[in-house]
Design a protein around this motif. Structure first.
Motif, PDB file in Angstrom:
ATOM      1  N   ASP A 161       0.756  -1.227  -0.081  1.00  0.00           N
ATOM      2  CA  ASP A 161       0.210  -0.127  -0.031  1.00  0.00           C
ATOM      3  C   ASP A 161       0.637   1.209  -0.005  1.00  0.00           C
ATOM      4  N   LEU A 162       2.075   1.144   0.361  1.00  0.00           N
ATOM      5  CA  LEU A 162       2.926   2.274   0.371  1.00  0.00           C
ATOM      6  C   LEU A 162       3.534   2.658  -0.924  1.00  0.00           C
ATOM      7  N   PHE A 163       3.669   1.618  -1.999  1.00  0.00           N
ATOM      8  CA  PHE A 163       4.546   1.587  -2.827  1.00  0.00           C
ATOM      9  C   PHE A 163       4.194   2.927  -3.847  1.00  0.00           C
ATOM     10  N   ALA A 164       3.014   3.144  -4.220  1.00  0.00           N
ATOM     11  CA  ALA A 164       2.755   4.065  -5.267  1.00  0.00           C
ATOM     12  C   ALA A 164       3.002   5.436  -4.543  1.00  0.00           C
ATOM     13  N   ASP A 165       2.450   5.573  -3.293  1.00  0.00           N
ATOM     14  CA  ASP A 165       2.383   7.010  -2.537  1.00  0.00           C
ATOM     15  C   ASP A 165       4.010   7.438  -2.417  1.00  0.00           C
ATOM     16  N   ARG A 166       4.996   6.390  -2.221  1.00  0.00           N
ATOM     17  CA  ARG A 166       6.154   6.718  -2.051  1.00  0.00           C
ATOM     18  C   ARG A 166       6.971   7.211  -3.300  1.00  0.00           C
ATOM     19  N   VAL A 167       6.600   6.214  -4.224  1.00  0.00           N
ATOM     20  CA  VAL A 167       7.302   6.403  -5.669  1.00  0.00           C
ATOM     21  C   VAL A 167       6.880   7.775  -6.166  1.00  0.00           C
ATOM     22  N   ALA A 168       5.543   8.068  -6.133  1.00  0.00           N
ATOM     23  CA  ALA A 168       5.127   9.308  -6.631  1.00  0.00           C
ATOM     24  C   ALA A 168       5.922  10.507  -6.023  1.00  0.00           C
ATOM     25  N   THR A 169       5.783  10.435  -4.666  1.00  0.00           N
ATOM     26  CA  THR A 169       6.812  11.482  -3.922  1.00  0.00           C
ATOM     27  C   THR A 169       8.062  11.537  -4.138  1.00  0.00           C
ATOM     28  N   LEU A 170       8.773  10.660  -4.451  1.00  0.00           N
ATOM     29  CA  LEU A 170      10.224  10.403  -4.859  1.00  0.00           C
ATOM     30  C   LEU A 170      10.303  10.942  -6.304  1.00  0.00           C
ATOM     31  N   LEU A 171       9.349  10.644  -7.425  1.00  0.00           N
ATOM     32  CA  LEU A 171       9.525  11.079  -8.665  1.00  0.00           C
ATOM     33  C   LEU A 171       9.236  12.564  -8.614  1.00  0.00           C
ATOM     34  N   HIS A 172       8.186  13.104  -7.870  1.00  0.00           N
ATOM     35  CA  HIS A 172       7.855  14.525  -8.071  1.00  0.00           C
ATOM     36  C   HIS A 172       9.045  15.285  -7.451  1.00  0.00           C
ATOM     37  N   GLY A 173       9.664  14.945  -6.362  1.00  0.00           N
ATOM     38  CA  GLY A 173      10.621  15.398  -5.490  1.00  0.00           C
ATOM     39  C   GLY A 173      12.338  15.408  -6.346  1.00  0.00           C
ATOM     40  N   GLN A 200      -1.357   6.245  -7.992  1.00  0.00           N
ATOM     41  CA  GLN A 200      -0.462   5.654  -9.172  1.00  0.00           C
ATOM     42  C   GLN A 200      -0.460   6.667 -10.476  1.00  0.00           C
ATOM     43  N   TRP A 201      -1.674   7.503 -10.300  1.00  0.00           N
ATOM     44  CA  TRP A 201      -1.761   8.805 -11.205  1.00  0.00           C
ATOM     45  C   TRP A 201      -0.954   9.718 -11.051  1.00  0.00           C
ATOM     46  N   ARG A 202      -0.209  10.081  -9.698  1.00  0.00           N
ATOM     47  CA  ARG A 202       0.710  10.860  -9.466  1.00  0.00           C
ATOM     48  C   ARG A 202       2.078  10.195 -10.182  1.00  0.00           C
ATOM     49  N   VAL A 203       2.139   9.097 -10.045  1.00  0.00           N
ATOM     50  CA  VAL A 203       3.441   8.409 -10.762  1.00  0.00           C
ATOM     51  C   VAL A 203       3.428   8.775 -12.158  1.00  0.00           C
ATOM     52  N   VAL A 204       2.235   8.341 -12.777  1.00  0.00           N
ATOM     53  CA  VAL A 204       1.914   8.491 -14.292  1.00  0.00           C
ATOM     54  C   VAL A 204       2.499   9.914 -14.715  1.00  0.00           C
ATOM     55  N   GLN A 205       1.776  10.848 -13.921  1.00  0.00           N
ATOM     56  CA  GLN A 205       2.153  12.266 -14.100  1.00  0.00           C
ATOM     57  C   GLN A 205       3.533  12.587 -14.257  1.00  0.00           C
ATOM     58  N   ALA A 206       4.457  12.104 -13.188  1.00  0.00           N
ATOM     59  CA  ALA A 206       5.955  12.323 -12.983  1.00  0.00           C
ATOM     60  C   ALA A 206       6.496  11.585 -14.320  1.00  0.00           C
ATOM     61  N   LEU A 207       6.310  10.317 -14.525  1.00  0.00           N
ATOM     62  CA  LEU A 207       6.970   9.566 -15.861  1.00  0.00           C
ATOM     63  C   LEU A 207       6.758  10.271 -16.988  1.00  0.00           C
ATOM     64  N   GLY A 208       5.418  10.984 -17.223  1.00  0.00           N
ATOM     65  CA  GLY A 208       5.057  11.641 -18.344  1.00  0.00           C
ATOM     66  C   GLY A 208       5.904  13.023 -18.611  1.00  0.00           C
ATOM     67  N   ALA A 209       6.539  13.451 -17.626  1.00  0.00           N
ATOM     68  CA  ALA A 209       7.306  14.643 -17.996  1.00  0.00           C
ATOM     69  C   ALA A 209       8.279  14.288 -18.683  1.00  0.00           C
ATOM     70  N   ASN A 210       8.895  13.272 -18.895  1.00  0.00           N
ATOM     71  CA  ASN A 210      10.100  12.893 -19.831  1.00  0.00           C
ATOM     72  C   ASN A 210      10.155  11.807 -20.663  1.00  0.00           C
ATOM     73  N   SER A 211       8.951  10.865 -20.468  1.00  0.00           N
ATOM     74  CA  SER A 211       8.738   9.678 -21.092  1.00  0.00           C
ATOM     75  C   SER A 211       7.279   9.925 -21.912  1.00  0.00           C
ATOM     76  N   THR A 212       7.385   9.360 -23.176  1.00  0.00           N
ATOM     77  CA  THR A 212       6.081   9.400 -24.018  1.00  0.00           C
ATOM     78  C   THR A 212       5.254   8.179 -23.431  1.00  0.00           C
ATOM     79  N   LEU A 213       4.087   8.702 -23.336  1.00  0.00           N
ATOM     80  CA  LEU A 213       3.173   7.572 -22.578  1.00  0.00           C
ATOM     81  C   LEU A 213       1.886   7.088 -23.636  1.00  0.00           C
ATOM     82  N   ILE A 214       1.535   5.875 -23.525  1.00  0.00           N
ATOM     83  CA  ILE A 214       0.462   5.362 -24.353  1.00  0.00           C
ATOM     84  C   ILE A 214      -0.388   4.759 -23.520  1.00  0.00           C
TER      85      ILE A 214
END
Length: 607
Positions: A161-173, A200-214
């Motif tokens: 349950d902590l995975f997505a939240d902490r990864v989102a925080t990490l990637l945005h930071g 998970q959407w917060r993670v996707v937002q961070a990934l989409g800053a530099n990667s092309t998403l489909i």
């Protein structure tokens, strides 16, 4: 080789961010792997890869199978397509960079059963959720969350349950970590995107800053609202990335030649355009247990015969039911049908918290330790079984039983410490007798045979608790040839002359199993609840629900129905989506079994 539709060809021809929508069997997976191969061929630098993320290992397995069968994808292109689950991808990031969000350098996964054990002290202080006030629920949730955070930050044990939240925080930071990931994965495909949670959407937002998403999505297949899926998620993606959009909704490749997809769409709208649908069969049954299960067994035998007679290799038949309880009931009936009907071989997709903890007890007994305190360690595992087998919702009975066993062990040890025999009325007497028998089992070095021998000793003994554990462990399928558990136990025997490390090997095997992607698609007869069928496909599907219980002509209970209590209330969109997903898992035929005196309201109500 499947001929691509015009919509699929457009997906391949278009560059940039994309949103690909379509219903079950519309070809989203096929076009996505062809798109990935095209990107690998034309747009990647050396050592870069395309990342394909999905929620379930079953979906990952199906994508890998589709890649293997697709002759248009070369071996080198396949090598550059990395298919994984969100959980596994997030864990890789946390293991490497988790210190940036306050985690220790060395991390371990806190699996769901062990999370339940770790939170049992908190949960034992509260009544069942249904009996809690809103304030008590909020307090309990906050205390659970605080303990999860403590376990992660102080002990390095991180629950899912902590995975997505902490990864989102990490990637945005951290722009540096985002850049590292996007350099490796400049293109990311997001399967079942409609079911992403807020974190998970917060993670996707961070990934989409530099990667092309489909993003691949079925807007009508959002069945995980209870874990935070948002009906506006596709709009969020549109606003953030301005993707090109491609609608495959009119296509049906899974059940071509049938009207299964048409019926599924009509279930969703509540307006049935036809009285009969090719590939859909309906059958009512009498509202009592014997006739209900007799009807089910009869249809299972008929479907199995059809598939065997078809000559199709690796055929599959799914029995989908509305609740976890019914999964077990149906599995029990197939294991021991009535009259002269032989057992029907099958696998059952049950919740694995109990079976995993039961397997730990069998593994501990395989070690055959006889040191001081060994029985205490055994009882500790037994208490953990009761703390954890209910997952996030342990029953008051299980928590009480664990406390009762712990108290009995205290008295047991007090007697032994002063040279007295344990109390004759101790609740541990039968448990201790079976425990001693299991330790005396002669082991051979064959993990299959030895595991079964320990299980048989528990089954044959006079302790109801250990008999239940033996029953639970039957649901563990990790001893099949070639699996890590089997290999680990075999090597342990070679190295030590016994299974001295069986418990550690078993625990590690379950962690590895959670992230394994090399699963074969289900074959034969499979029983599972309707939620677990998402992302899967079978040759035939049988949907079987519960029935009303009546007293003096009135319905007094109506359990295990596709719609709660089988009562029409509003548009019932969540129930309609769940039902549609289940119906459309079939390639050839879906059979719907419903009580003839109280048929499923989704088959009769109009929206």
């Amino acid at each position: 080789m499947v001929e691509l539709t015009k919509a699929q060809q457009d997906v391949l021809a278009t560059d940039g961010y994309q949103l690909v929508t379509g219903g079950p069997g519309s070809g989203k997976t096929t076009v996505s792997i062809l798109k990935a191969a095209k990107i690998a061929r034309e747009a990647l630098r050396p050592e870069q890869r395309i990342l394909f993320l999905s929620f379930a290992r079953a979906t990952v397995s199906r994508v890998l199978e589709a890649m293997d069968e697709e002759s248009r994808i070369s071996r080198d292109e396949k090598r550059r397509i990395e298919v994984d689950t969100y959980h596994a991808f997030f864990w890789r990031i946390l293991k490497t960079h988790g210190y940036l969000v306050g985690f220790p350098r060395r991390l371990a996964i806190l699996t769901p059963p062990n999370e339940a054990i770790a939170l049992s002290a908190v949960r034992s202080g509260y009544k069942a959720n249904s009996k809690l006030s809103d304030a008590e629920k909020a307090e309990k949730k906050a205390r659970e969350e605080a303990e999860r955070n403590r376990l992660a930050k102080e002990e390095g044990r991180v629950c899912f349950d902590l995975f997505a939240d902490r990864v989102a925080t990490l990637l945005h930071g951290s722009a540096k970590v985002r850049t590292l990931i996007s350099t490796m994965y400049p293109f990311i495909i997001l399967d079942e995107f409609q079911d992403t949670s807020a974190d998970q959407w917060r993670v996707v937002q961070a990934l989409g800053a530099n990667s092309t998403l489909i993003a691949l999505a079925d807007p009508e297949q959002r069945i995980f609202d209870f874990i935070g899926a948002d009906p506006e998620r596709l709009d969020h993606f549109r606003a953030a990335f301005h993707p090109s959009e491609h609608d495959l909704a009119g296509d049906n490749h899974r059940s071509k030649g049938t009207e299964i997809a048409l019926f599924g769409n009509d279930v969703l709208s509540g307006k049935f355009r036809q009285s009969n649908y090719s590939g859909i069969a309906f059958q009512g049954f009498k509202s009592n247990q014997n006739q209900a299960f007799a009807s089910l067994v009869g249809h299972v035998l008929q479907a199995r015969k059809r598939l065997i007679d078809s000559g199709k290799p690796n055929w599959s038949l799914a029995i989908l039911v509305p609740t976890k309880k019914m999964t077990r009931l149906v599995s029990d009936v197939l294991r021991e049908p009535f009259g002269q009907v032989p057992a029907i071989g099958h696998t059952a997709a049950v919740d694995m918290d109990g079976p995993i903890l039961a397997a730990e007890i069998v593994a501990f007994l395989l070690q055959q330790g006889r040191h001081a305190g060994h029985f205490d360690e055994f009882l500790d595992l037994l208490c953990s079984y009761y703390h954890g087998r209910g997952g996030a919702a342990p029953t008051a009975g299980d928590l009480t039983e664990a406390a009762r066993l712990n108290a009995a062990l205290g008295k047991w040890n007090q007697c032994l410490a002063v040279g007295k025999a344990p109390p004759k009325n101790s609740v541990l007497n039968a448990t201790a007798a079976v425990y001693a028998t299991a330790l005396d089992v002669g082991l051979t070095g064959d993990p299959d045979r030895d595991w079964a021998a320990i299980r048989a000793a528990l089954e044959a003994g006079g302790c109801a608790r250990l008999r239940a554990i033996a029953g639970d462990v039957r649901n563990v399928r990790l001893l099949e040839r070639g699996t890590q558990l089997r290999q680990g136990l075999t090597q342990d025997w070679r190295d030590t002359g016994g299974y001295l490390n069986a418990l550690a090997i078993t625990r590690q095997s379950f962690v590895q199993e959670h992230f394994a992607t090399a699963h074969k698609p289900e074959t034969g007869v499979v029983v599972m609840n309707m939620h677990k069928a998402k992302g899967k496909q079978f040759d035939e599907v049988i949907i079987f629900e519960g029935w009303p219980r009546r007293a003096k002509g009135k319905v007094v209970a109506n359990f295990d129905r596709i719609v709660r209590e089988n009562i029409a209330a509003g548009p019932m969109m969540q129930a309609r989506q769940n039902f549609r997903v289940s119906v459309t898992r079939a390639k050839l035929r879906t059979t719907i079994l419903t009580p003839e005196d109280d048929p499923c309201v989704l088959l009769t109500a109009s929206g």
